[in-house]
Write a protein that holds these residues in place. Structure first.
Motif, PDB file in Angstrom:
ATOM      1  N   LEU A  29       0.796  -1.217   0.000  1.00  0.00           N
ATOM      2  CA  LEU A  29       0.000   0.000   0.000  1.00  0.00           C
ATOM      3  C   LEU A  29       0.832   1.273   0.000  1.00  0.00           C
ATOM      4  O   LEU A  29       0.298   2.348  -0.249  1.00  0.00           O
ATOM      5  CB  LEU A  29      -0.913   0.033   1.223  1.00  0.00           C
ATOM      6  N   SER A  30       2.103   1.173   0.291  1.00  0.00           N
ATOM      7  CA  SER A  30       2.917   2.336   0.618  1.00  0.00           C
ATOM      8  C   SER A  30       2.935   3.420  -0.456  1.00  0.00           C
ATOM      9  O   SER A  30       3.036   4.601  -0.134  1.00  0.00           O
ATOM     10  CB  SER A  30       4.347   1.907   0.953  1.00  0.00           C
ATOM     11  N   ARG A  31       2.840   3.042  -1.703  1.00  0.00           N
ATOM     12  CA  ARG A  31       2.910   4.010  -2.789  1.00  0.00           C
ATOM     13  C   ARG A  31       1.554   4.260  -3.437  1.00  0.00           C
ATOM     14  O   ARG A  31       1.484   4.909  -4.483  1.00  0.00           O
ATOM     15  CB  ARG A  31       3.933   3.563  -3.833  1.00  0.00           C
ATOM     16  N   ARG A  32       0.500   3.764  -2.824  1.00  0.00           N
ATOM     17  CA  ARG A  32      -0.838   3.932  -3.369  1.00  0.00           C
ATOM     18  C   ARG A  32      -1.615   5.029  -2.646  1.00  0.00           C
ATOM     19  O   ARG A  32      -1.374   5.313  -1.479  1.00  0.00           O
ATOM     20  CB  ARG A  32      -1.636   2.637  -3.253  1.00  0.00           C
ATOM     21  N   THR A  33      -2.536   5.628  -3.367  1.00  0.00           N
ATOM     22  CA  THR A  33      -3.553   6.448  -2.742  1.00  0.00           C
ATOM     23  C   THR A  33      -4.660   5.532  -2.237  1.00  0.00           C
ATOM     24  O   THR A  33      -5.137   4.665  -2.969  1.00  0.00           O
ATOM     25  CB  THR A  33      -4.124   7.466  -3.731  1.00  0.00           C
ATOM     26  N   VAL A  34      -5.048   5.708  -0.992  1.00  0.00           N
ATOM     27  CA  VAL A  34      -6.105   4.901  -0.396  1.00  0.00           C
ATOM     28  C   VAL A  34      -7.165   5.821   0.177  1.00  0.00           C
ATOM     29  O   VAL A  34      -6.872   6.949   0.581  1.00  0.00           O
ATOM     30  CB  VAL A  34      -5.560   3.961   0.695  1.00  0.00           C
ATOM     31  N   ALA A  54       1.657   8.709  -0.249  1.00  0.00           N
ATOM     32  CA  ALA A  54       2.157   8.552   1.116  1.00  0.00           C
ATOM     33  C   ALA A  54       2.110   9.855   1.899  1.00  0.00           C
ATOM     34  O   ALA A  54       2.740   9.965   2.962  1.00  0.00           O
ATOM     35  CB  ALA A  54       3.578   8.017   1.089  1.00  0.00           C
ATOM     36  N   GLY A  55       1.337  10.832   1.397  1.00  0.00           N
ATOM     37  CA  GLY A  55       1.391  12.154   1.976  1.00  0.00           C
ATOM     38  C   GLY A  55       0.107  12.692   2.561  1.00  0.00           C
ATOM     39  O   GLY A  55      -0.411  12.178   3.549  1.00  0.00           O
ATOM     40  N   ARG A  56      -0.431  13.724   1.941  1.00  0.00           N
ATOM     41  CA  ARG A  56      -1.528  14.504   2.487  1.00  0.00           C
ATOM     42  C   ARG A  56      -2.808  13.715   2.719  1.00  0.00           C
ATOM     43  O   ARG A  56      -3.109  12.766   2.003  1.00  0.00           O
ATOM     44  CB  ARG A  56      -1.838  15.685   1.571  1.00  0.00           C
ATOM     45  N   ILE A  57      -3.551  14.164   3.713  1.00  0.00           N
ATOM     46  CA  ILE A  57      -4.857  13.622   4.054  1.00  0.00           C
ATOM     47  C   ILE A  57      -5.927  14.613   3.625  1.00  0.00           C
ATOM     48  O   ILE A  57      -5.790  15.824   3.836  1.00  0.00           O
ATOM     49  CB  ILE A  57      -4.967  13.348   5.564  1.00  0.00           C
ATOM     50  N   PHE A  67     -14.121  12.735  11.596  1.00  0.00           N
ATOM     51  CA  PHE A  67     -13.526  11.481  11.134  1.00  0.00           C
ATOM     52  C   PHE A  67     -12.019  11.647  10.982  1.00  0.00           C
ATOM     53  O   PHE A  67     -11.528  12.737  10.663  1.00  0.00           O
ATOM     54  CB  PHE A  67     -14.097  11.067   9.778  1.00  0.00           C
ATOM     55  N   THR A  68     -11.298  10.554  11.175  1.00  0.00           N
ATOM     56  CA  THR A  68      -9.855  10.550  11.001  1.00  0.00           C
ATOM     57  C   THR A  68      -9.441   9.308  10.230  1.00  0.00           C
ATOM     58  O   THR A  68      -9.751   8.191  10.640  1.00  0.00           O
ATOM     59  CB  THR A  68      -9.125  10.574  12.354  1.00  0.00           C
ATOM     60  N   ILE A  69      -8.742   9.518   9.131  1.00  0.00           N
ATOM     61  CA  ILE A  69      -8.228   8.408   8.345  1.00  0.00           C
ATOM     62  C   ILE A  69      -6.780   8.153   8.744  1.00  0.00           C
ATOM     63  O   ILE A  69      -6.025   9.090   9.019  1.00  0.00           O
ATOM     64  CB  ILE A  69      -8.343   8.692   6.831  1.00  0.00           C
ATOM     65  N   SER A  70      -6.404   6.897   8.789  1.00  0.00           N
ATOM     66  CA  SER A  70      -5.027   6.545   9.100  1.00  0.00           C
ATOM     67  C   SER A  70      -4.658   5.274   8.354  1.00  0.00           C
ATOM     68  O   SER A  70      -5.526   4.479   7.989  1.00  0.00           O
ATOM     69  CB  SER A  70      -4.819   6.366  10.607  1.00  0.00           C
ATOM     70  N   ARG A  71      -3.379   5.104   8.137  1.00  0.00           N
ATOM     71  CA  ARG A  71      -2.904   3.926   7.424  1.00  0.00           C
ATOM     72  C   ARG A  71      -1.651   3.384   8.086  1.00  0.00           C
ATOM     73  O   ARG A  71      -0.866   4.127   8.683  1.00  0.00           O
ATOM     74  CB  ARG A  71      -2.634   4.246   5.954  1.00  0.00           C
ATOM     75  N   ASP A  72      -1.484   2.094   7.983  1.00  0.00           N
ATOM     76  CA  ASP A  72      -0.290   1.421   8.449  1.00  0.00           C
ATOM     77  C   ASP A  72       0.198   0.582   7.274  1.00  0.00           C
ATOM     78  O   ASP A  72      -0.332  -0.493   7.002  1.00  0.00           O
ATOM     79  CB  ASP A  72      -0.580   0.554   9.671  1.00  0.00           C
TER      80      ASP A  72
END
Length: 126
Positions: A29-34, A54-57, A67-72
């Motif tokens: 997922l690291s280089r994808r927009t999610v 991998a940047g802006r929210i 709401f808060t989006i987060s990724r690991d």
């Protein structure tokens, strides 16, 4: 290829909180927009939040501040913490990931995403 599975939906009272999780398998997922989208009966799929590459929210105006989006990336998970839920938040929530390094202006459009989960129902009663 990326496979996505959402979980965490449910029936809650207005003002309550839920945390949705999206588990990914396959490619990294690291280089994808999610992102997260939602859809209620009779309406088009609606943008909720996204993590651009991998940047802006980014958040829709209707959920910003609640709401808060987060990724690991290591765990290949994408979460959506939803606080102060309102009845108008009721919808099926979907997580999504892009396949072709989409441009920033495209993140709000469901058509820009190639991979989708099956959806998880969130119902908020008044």
């Amino acid at each position: 290829q990326v496979q996505l599975v959402e979980s965490g939906g449910g029936l809650v009272q207005a003002g309550a909180s839920l945390r949705l999780s999206c588990a990914a398998s396959g490619s990294a997922l690291s280089r994808r927009t999610v992102g997260w989208f939602r859809q209620s009966p009779g309406k088009e799929r609606e943008f909720v939040a996204a993590s651009f590459r991998a940047g802006r929210i980014y958040y829709s105006d209707s959920v910003k501040g609640r709401f808060t989006i987060s990724r690991d990336n290591a765990k290949k998970t994408l979460d959506l913490q939803m606080d102060s839920l309102k009845p108008e938040d009721t919808a099926v929530y979907y997580c999504a990931a892009d396949a072709n390094n989409i441009i920033l202006s495209s993140i709000y459009s469901p058509s820009a995403y190639s991979y989708w989960g099956q959806g998880t129902q969130v119902t908020v009663s008044s």
